[in-house]
Design a protein around this motif. Structure first.
Motif, PDB file in Angstrom:
ATOM      1  N   THR A  47       0.992  -1.166  -0.055  1.00 51.87           N
ATOM      2  CA  THR A  47      -0.064   0.052   0.109  1.00 51.87           C
ATOM      3  C   THR A  47       0.934   1.381  -0.175  1.00 51.87           C
ATOM      4  O   THR A  47       1.879   1.422   0.331  1.00 51.87           O
ATOM      5  CB  THR A  47      -0.970   0.063   1.193  1.00 51.87           C
ATOM      6  N   PHE A  48       0.379   2.355  -0.704  1.00 53.61           N
ATOM      7  CA  PHE A  48       1.316   3.459  -0.747  1.00 53.61           C
ATOM      8  C   PHE A  48       0.541   4.463   0.044  1.00 53.61           C
ATOM      9  O   PHE A  48      -0.608   4.785  -0.012  1.00 53.61           O
ATOM     10  CB  PHE A  48       1.478   3.789  -2.392  1.00 53.61           C
ATOM     11  N   ASP A  49       1.249   5.402   0.458  1.00 47.21           N
ATOM     12  CA  ASP A  49       0.912   6.716   1.225  1.00 47.21           C
ATOM     13  C   ASP A  49       1.019   7.999   0.192  1.00 47.21           C
ATOM     14  O   ASP A  49       1.822   8.083  -0.407  1.00 47.21           O
ATOM     15  CB  ASP A  49       1.794   7.160   2.437  1.00 47.21           C
ATOM     16  N   ASN A  50      -0.129   8.485  -0.065  1.00 49.98           N
ATOM     17  CA  ASN A  50      -0.266   9.702  -0.917  1.00 49.98           C
ATOM     18  C   ASN A  50       0.288  10.903  -0.374  1.00 49.98           C
ATOM     19  O   ASN A  50       0.253  11.210   0.512  1.00 49.98           O
ATOM     20  CB  ASN A  50      -1.548   9.655  -1.274  1.00 49.98           C
TER      21      ASN A  50
END
Length: 50
Positions: A47-50
């Motif tokens: 998952t990637f943090d925006n």
């Protein structure tokens, strides 16, 4: 004390060799660990943090 296995030593050597300096992306480390987990049929999701 029992000596570490060759697999353990290989993993530790690989981990130590990864440059995880905060100015750099840790994606190589994450992908490495993801690959290790996959070897044991453990699914993971990035998952990637925006």
């Amino acid at each position: 004390m029992k000596s570490p296995s060759s697999t353990t030593l290989t993993i530790l050597t690989d981990l130590i060799a990864l440059d995880t300096t905060s100015r750099n992306s840790n994606l190589r480390l994450i992908k490495y660990v993801q690959s290790l987990l996959a070897d044991y049929s453990i699914e993971s999701e990035l998952t990637f943090d925006n």
